[in-house]
Scaffold this active site. Structure first.
Site, PDB file in Angstrom:
ATOM      1  N   ASP A  54       0.850  -1.173   0.000  1.00  0.00           N
ATOM      2  CA  ASP A  54       0.000   0.000   0.000  1.00  0.00           C
ATOM      3  C   ASP A  54       0.895   1.236   0.000  1.00  0.00           C
ATOM      4  OD1 ASP A  54      -3.069   0.715   0.710  1.00  0.00           O
ATOM      5  OD2 ASP A  54      -1.732   2.173   1.633  1.00  0.00           O
TER       6      ASP A  54
ATOM      7  N   GLU B 182      -4.790   2.535  -3.848  1.00  0.00           N
ATOM      8  CA  GLU B 182      -3.324   2.537  -3.807  1.00  0.00           C
ATOM      9  C   GLU B 182      -2.783   1.220  -3.285  1.00  0.00           C
ATOM     10  OE1 GLU B 182      -4.600   4.755   0.028  1.00  0.00           O
ATOM     11  OE2 GLU B 182      -5.381   4.392  -1.969  1.00  0.00           O
TER      12      GLU B 182
END
Length: 415
Positions: free
Chosen positions: A208, A251
């Protein structure tokens, strides 16, 4: 007691359970931005001459904006949104002047800086008739909204649902060229089945991008898109042809490594972490130093499916974020330290209960095992290190201790 759009009846609880099951099946939450939804919200602004257009989904504790034009937030607590009434009644709602509506006259979105006065929202429904979100036209001035306007907004909600169904068939993310979440999970299941059949190793890495929201807020979504493309390109350049690479969320990326065990997967994750960290991203926005946090899990006796591997890698990744970001953590190390068993990805409405049951915070349970869970809240500030977690639809409540977390996510062990 967990709230179900303001209701507490058994029927409402079961309806909420079914609604979240539909959302889980569609696998929509925290997904990438999509140009099709962006066009819909722009059309809403232009057709109705309003300042704000919105397409949203609703999980156990929040309304999340899949596409929004005219508001700066990405999400809002469910208790603070007009849309909870649309979801509760499963019917359109029109508020011509919020200052004249007793439900909203003191609402912070009305009295505060957003200064919302007009709202028209319609339910976003699946073909089975389950409300999973809303499509809205919103303005900062009172206005009328006739039957023809409502019909047009409902048609746009139908277009949004058509887009959702089309997304279910896509295999490649258009921005990063990674596999979509659904395609990644489909191919991962095949690789896991082969690994179990032939008794070879397999590992999962979940990464992430750190502080990605700050990039978008500071430099704009175009800069954020460049960051995601660069991180994806760095990952692909350092993976084997046999590895599986997918974009799971805004993301968040996942990698499946066939014939790789837990120790070698940690080495691979560390290599990727160093490569991402070593490559500043340049553009019209300037130069950005980017890092990512990594979680690693591996095939085991208890981790034998993609949802378990992803949930365990996800828990390890949040431990990495909570430990300072830009680092790699393995599920096995968390398991050894906390004695935790397998986790599985879920989507359930829950409540965090503390302060001798005087305080309750709505949450969404995103992973669950016999001895722990991963939960998401609007803000973890003020939540103590020990509390009770309730999942009303399951008739479940237990004491918990926080293992790790960040501003919105907590990993907990049951006591």
């Amino acid at each position: 007691m967990a709230r179900v759009f303001g209701k507490s009846s058994a029927e409402a609880v079961q309806r909420e359970k079914g609604r979240l099951a539909a959302l889980e099946q569609l696998d929509l939450f925290n997904g990438p931005r999509d140009s099709g939804f962006d066009r819909i919200v722009r059309l809403i602004q232009q057709i109705f001459d309003v300042e704000i257009g919105l397409v949203s989904f609703i999980d156990g504790h929040r309304q999340w904006y899949q596409a929004c034009s005219g508001l700066s937030a990405d999400e809002v607590p469910l208790e603070d949104t007009f849309c909870r009434y649309v979801a509760a009644d499963e019917q359109p709602m029109i508020v011509q002047d919020a200052m004249k509506d007793p439900r909203f006259v003191a609402h912070p979105a009305v009295t505060g800086p957003e200064h919302i006065r007009f709202y028209a929202g319609v339910p976003l429904k699946t073909k089975a008739g389950i409300t999973i979100g809303t499509v809205c036209a919103i303005d900062r001035a009172p206005r009328s909204f006739g039957r023809r306007d409502l019909c047009v907004l409902e048609e746009l909600a139908g277009v949004a649902m058509d887009r959702i169904e089309l997304m279910q068939t896509a295999s490649t993310d258009s921005l990063t060229e990674a596999l979509t979440r659904r395609a990644f999970k489909r191919e991962a299941e095949q690789l896991i089945a082969a690994a179990l059949r032939h008794r070879h190793d397999l590992a999962c890495i979940l990464l992430d991008v750190d502080r990605f929201k700050l990039v978008n807020d500071t430099h704009g979504h175009a800069a954020g898109d460049e960051v995601l493309k660069a991180v994806a390109a760095t990952c692909r350049a350092n993976l084997r042809a046999s590895d599986l690479f997918g974009r799971l969320g805004g993301e968040e990326f996942a990698i499946l490594l066939p014939h790789i065990g837990a120790e070698d997967a940690m080495a691979a994750a560390e290599k990727l972490r160093a490569e991402v960290c070593a490559r500043p991203i340049c553009g019209d926005f300037g130069t950005l130093a980017v890092t990512a946090s990594f979680g690693v899990s591996a095939l085991s006796i208890v981790g034998r499916d993609v949802d378990t591997l992803l949930a365990q890698a996800d828990a390890a990744m949040y431990r990495a974020k909570g430990s300072g970001r830009n680092r790699c953590v393995s599920w096995s190390s968390m398991q050894a330290a906390n004695g935790m068993g397998a986790r599985r990805r879920v989507l359930k409405a829950g409540s965090v209960i503390f302060n001798d049951r005087r305080s309750t915070v709505d949450c969404t349970v995103k992973s669950l095992g016999v001895d722990g869970a991963g939960i998401t809240v609007t803000n973890t500030a003020g939540i103590p290190s020990e509390f009770r977690l309730a999942i009303k639809a399951e008739g479940f409540e237990t004491a918990c201790s926080v293992i790790s977390g960040d501003r919105q996510n907590l990993e907990v062990a049951f006591r």
